[in-house]
Scaffold this active site. Structure first.
Site, PDB file in Angstrom:
ATOM      1  N   ASP A 249      43.697  31.873  50.160  1.00 43.18           N
ATOM      2  CA  ASP A 249      44.784  32.804  49.848  1.00 43.18           C
ATOM      3  C   ASP A 249      45.932  31.962  49.289  1.00 43.18           C
ATOM      4  O   ASP A 249      46.179  30.846  49.761  1.00 43.18           O
ATOM      5  CB  ASP A 249      45.244  33.548  51.119  1.00 43.18           C
ATOM      6  CG  ASP A 249      46.080  34.780  50.794  1.00 43.18           C
ATOM      7  OD1 ASP A 249      45.563  35.909  50.951  1.00 43.18           O
ATOM      8  OD2 ASP A 249      47.254  34.615  50.379  1.00 43.18           O
ATOM      9  N   ASP A 289      40.136  40.590  46.252  1.00 46.46           N
ATOM     10  CA  ASP A 289      40.761  41.799  46.828  1.00 46.46           C
ATOM     11  C   ASP A 289      42.257  41.623  46.572  1.00 46.46           C
ATOM     12  O   ASP A 289      42.994  41.166  47.431  1.00 46.46           O
ATOM     13  CB  ASP A 289      40.427  41.840  48.328  1.00 46.46           C
ATOM     14  CG  ASP A 289      40.958  43.066  49.020  1.00 46.46           C
ATOM     15  OD1 ASP A 289      41.211  44.069  48.339  1.00 46.46           O
ATOM     16  OD2 ASP A 289      41.127  43.017  50.261  1.00 46.46           O
ATOM     17  N   CYS A 342      43.310  48.463  46.621  1.00 48.60           N
ATOM     18  CA  CYS A 342      43.488  49.704  47.382  1.00 48.60           C
ATOM     19  C   CYS A 342      44.496  50.558  46.612  1.00 48.60           C
ATOM     20  O   CYS A 342      45.441  51.088  47.182  1.00 48.60           O
ATOM     21  CB  CYS A 342      43.909  49.447  48.827  1.00 48.60           C
ATOM     22  SG  CYS A 342      45.348  48.408  49.014  1.00 48.60           S
TER      23      CYS A 342
END
Ligand SMILES: C[S@@+](CC[C@H](N)C(=O)[O-])C[C@H]1O[C@@H](n2cnc3c(N)ncnc32)[C@H](O)[C@@H]1O
Length: 389
Positions: A249, A289, A342
């Protein structure tokens, strides 16, 4: 606390939020100051506040003011509650309504106000969802269901359902994914339950689970979660196949819980710093993601609906495009780059995939799927890109 006292607490918290304090901070501050409030009171006040955040524009219109009091008056009017019982002036209750407040308020104007969306977003929102736009906006005004992912490496879905039932948590299988359960009763007991502590279940929306289920995972594959964050997708991938799992990340602090969560789930994950990505590659599958508007999850994080601006959306889109390019570099020949958001917005979903396939050679779109909230999940999007050389 009486129902009216709970409403007064929500009014004070919403006023702090409208003055610029993050809602969670305002809620925590109130809970610290209000030792008399039991867990039921805290939950009820939180529900009032979050309902108001999801329905800010329509509650303010009906309540006649964009204030804590206006929002809660609008909520009470729309729920057809007896206003004089709530705004009673009794100890801890809101003061009685003034004549001006009694005359205030109007039905929300059709369009963005009635749909509780920012004006500037209406074009993108409607363009992305077409005929479903109004129905999806209506769902975004409601509370989100609680979904669990069963770690099927440890237990079957029906066995986990039975275990949870013994602890007072009632669930039903969710059709979106074969690992998904929807909690019907006892959601507040989950984090203290044995099933959760033993890594049998994790909190995860069913659309995220379905997207992971679509990934072409096989035993022995080298898989990188490029934007691992708390590791929700990484853990879900490891439960599906015996993969060699890596997590990265840009903000390593976001992964601080991952080792603990992995240990609970009984899986191994190697954390990679940015400088270690190239030497550790290539990978058979890289999952991106990416950071996004979160518009598919605005039921759970409703302040995101009001804090998103055209400028932040542009920044997010640039970052998404850049992540895809960086991640593509470390996908092995014939490997897969899996893109996930999302978001409900086309500009973060299909448009990003199209730009990527148009400007890169030797990549093909293998599959894509979106979830719009109308199937009982959050909004979600995924696309699989295959490297040909
Ligand atoms: C949607 S969240 C990931 C959620 C996580 N995959 C999960 O399932 O729990 C996006 C993550 O991308 C990270 N991120 C932002 N920019 C990035 C970049 N350029 N490279 C890698 N990660 C990035 C953020 O720190 C954030 O943790």
């Amino acid at each position: 606390m009486t129902p009216a006292a709970r409403v007064q607490a929500a009014i004070e918290i919403l006023d702090e939020y409208l003055a610029g304090k993050p809602a969670e901070q305002a809620l925590t501050g109130w809970a610290r100051r209000s030792r008399y409030a039991g867990s039921g009171d805290r939950a009820a006040v939180r529900d009032h506040v979050f309902d108001a955040l999801r329905n800010t524009r329509s509650f303010a219109a009906v309540g006649g003011a964009m204030t804590g009091r206006g929002l809660m008056l609008g909520a009470a009017r729309l729920a057809e509650q007896d206003l004089d019982t709530l705004f009673s002036g009794a100890t801890y209750a809101p003061t009685p309504l003034s004549p001006a407040e009694r005359d205030s308020g109007h039905p929300p104007k059709p369009g963005a106000e009635a749909l509780d969306l920012p004006d500037w977003l209406m074009g993108d929102f409607s363009g992305s969802l077409g005929d479903n736009a109004e129905a999806v906006a209506e769902v975004l005004k409601q509370r989100a269901p609680v979904h669990l992912r069963v770690n099927t490496a440890k237990m079957t879905r029906s066995a986990a359902q039975g275990l949870l039932r013994e602890e007072g948590i009632t669930c039903v299988p969710h059709a979106a994914a074969d690992t998904a359960l929807e909690v019907k009763e006892g959601a507040r007991r989950i984090r203290n339950s044995q099933a959760y502590r033993d890594g049998v279940v994790e909190l995860q929306d069913a659309a995220s689970q379905a997207a992971v289920q679509m990934l072409p995972l096989r035993d022995g594959m080298r898989v990188l979660d490029f934007c691992a964050g708390g590791g929700g997708k990484a853990l879900a991938m490891a439960a599906r196949a015996g993969i060699e799992l890596y997590a990265h990340d840009a903000d390593p602090a976001r992964m601080s819980d991952l080792p603990k969560r992995a240990a609970r789930a009984g899986i191994e994950v190697k954390i990679l710093k940015s400088g270690d990505l190239q030497p550790a590659g290539p990978f058979d599958l890289v999952l991106c993601d990416v950071p996004c508007s979160g518009s598919g999850t605005w039921r759970r994080a409703p302040h995101g609906k009001w804090s998103l601006t055209p400028e932040t959306l542009d920044r997010l889109r640039n970052s998404q495009a850049q992540i895809l390019c960086e991640a593509a570099d470390i996908v092995a020949p014939n490997g897969v780059l899996a893109y996930m958001t999302c978001s409900l917005l086309e500009v973060e979903n299909d448009a990003q995939v199209s730009v990527f396939t148009e400007k890169t050679r030797n990549w093909v779109l293998q599959s894509k799927r979106s979830w719009s909230l109308l199937d009982g999940t959050d909004g979600f999007f995924t696309a699989h890109l295959k490297r040909l050389d």
